[in-house]
Design a protein around this motif. Sequence first.
Motif, PDB file in Angstrom:
ATOM      1  N   PHE A 162      25.642 -15.334 -13.691  1.00  0.00           N
ATOM      2  CA  PHE A 162      25.920 -15.720 -12.301  1.00  0.00           C
ATOM      3  C   PHE A 162      25.126 -14.868 -11.319  1.00  0.00           C
ATOM      4  N   GLU A 163      24.967 -13.582 -11.616  1.00  0.00           N
ATOM      5  CA  GLU A 163      24.071 -12.778 -10.778  1.00  0.00           C
ATOM      6  C   GLU A 163      22.642 -13.283 -10.903  1.00  0.00           C
ATOM      7  N   GLN A 164      22.228 -13.689 -12.108  1.00  0.00           N
ATOM      8  CA  GLN A 164      20.883 -14.277 -12.260  1.00  0.00           C
ATOM      9  C   GLN A 164      20.755 -15.528 -11.390  1.00  0.00           C
ATOM     10  N   GLN A 165      21.809 -16.350 -11.363  1.00  0.00           N
ATOM     11  CA  GLN A 165      21.769 -17.548 -10.524  1.00  0.00           C
ATOM     12  C   GLN A 165      21.621 -17.173  -9.050  1.00  0.00           C
ATOM     13  N   VAL A 166      22.383 -16.183  -8.613  1.00  0.00           N
ATOM     14  CA  VAL A 166      22.272 -15.718  -7.224  1.00  0.00           C
ATOM     15  C   VAL A 166      20.852 -15.239  -6.946  1.00  0.00           C
ATOM     16  N   ARG A 167      20.307 -14.423  -7.811  1.00  0.00           N
ATOM     17  CA  ARG A 167      18.962 -13.888  -7.613  1.00  0.00           C
ATOM     18  C   ARG A 167      17.929 -15.015  -7.545  1.00  0.00           C
ATOM     19  N   ALA A 168      18.003 -15.956  -8.485  1.00  0.00           N
ATOM     20  CA  ALA A 168      17.017 -17.030  -8.510  1.00  0.00           C
ATOM     21  C   ALA A 168      17.136 -17.926  -7.281  1.00  0.00           C
ATOM     22  N   VAL A 169      18.356 -18.287  -6.916  1.00  0.00           N
ATOM     23  CA  VAL A 169      18.564 -19.182  -5.771  1.00  0.00           C
ATOM     24  C   VAL A 169      18.124 -18.507  -4.476  1.00  0.00           C
TER      25      VAL A 169
END
Length: 370
Positions: free
Chosen positions: A283-290
């Motif tokens: 989920f942190e990866q999703q935040v970073r990518a978005v």
Amino acid sequence: MLGVFGGGQLGRMFGLAARRMGFRFAVFAPEVDGPASQIADWCRHAPYDDLAAVQDFAQRVDAVSFEFENVPAVTAVAAAEHVPVRPNGDLLHMAQNRIREKRGLQRAGLPVAPFAEIEPAMDRATIVSLARELDGAMILKTASSGYDGKGQIGIDDPAGAEAAFEQLGRVPCVLEKKIAFRSEISVVGARAVDGSVALYPPIWNEHRNHILDVSVCPAPLPEPVIEQARAHCRTVLEELDVVGVLCVEFFALADGSLLVNEIAPRPHNSGHLTIEAAHCDQFEQQVRAVAGWPLGSAELRSPAAMANLLGDLWNSGEPDFERAVREPGVHLHLYGKESARVGRKMGHLTVLDPRGEQAAERVRAARDLL
């Protein structure tokens, strides 16, 4: 300000990661009190096909993602007129339909199970003929809207294909050869705006009644299979130009080869264990990518196992959560859903254990305490 289309638990966990990192978080969803809405800075409640509402929402955030595949592709297109949508609407459109998904995977050079496309206008003879070509047991799946075993019927011989098609309502379907796999695994990966990729170790998955039951990471697989799975996930991310998080589900065969079962263009249930187990969770990866940030490390801090908590656990009343969380290393996540029903995902438990083979045993034991 990051936005998400969808009000379920995946949106909730995306929002929790965003809030932890200092972002503000907004939700667009039809339902008023979904798990994601409970922790949002603000919400817009409207149907996904209310494109005026979608565009108004998009103009009030800096980037937007989606938490499940059933957000209409036109919603993503409308939002993209005003703000980056990550992953993009083309990927959402592909993932919403098994026929488009399998064609897209084949174009990317990825192995899939033998299949045939079944269209509403086909007569019985054509359907049976296509079934005979697949030779053996099969599964008929609706091209869209199926999940957790819904919208699919097992078929033992070609003669049963037409009856199964009728049972599913003569909607577009995929007739797929049933695969004798050794195990089911998944790889969660992320790709950033600059094209960099982060891949988590493959995850071993056990299903019960077609619903994910227990996941273990890293998967107990030979190194060549692990590298093959990671390479296939990277191919999907790069060939489909993904910006965001994506999961690839595989069948692992006895000969060491892999077949891609399906993709999920979002964080995945099997990846929930990364919240405790990885340096940077899905989920942190999703935040970073978005948000357009660099990706974090997908390396594990510890081997881990996760067990889903379904609504069945509430059949005799409130589960005894205190008993489970007394156990060392047990982490409880509840999703804030108002009502429990059979088969509904209400939460999960995660256990970290340096002895990876013990993690699954311990998480099952913790769930039994409930």
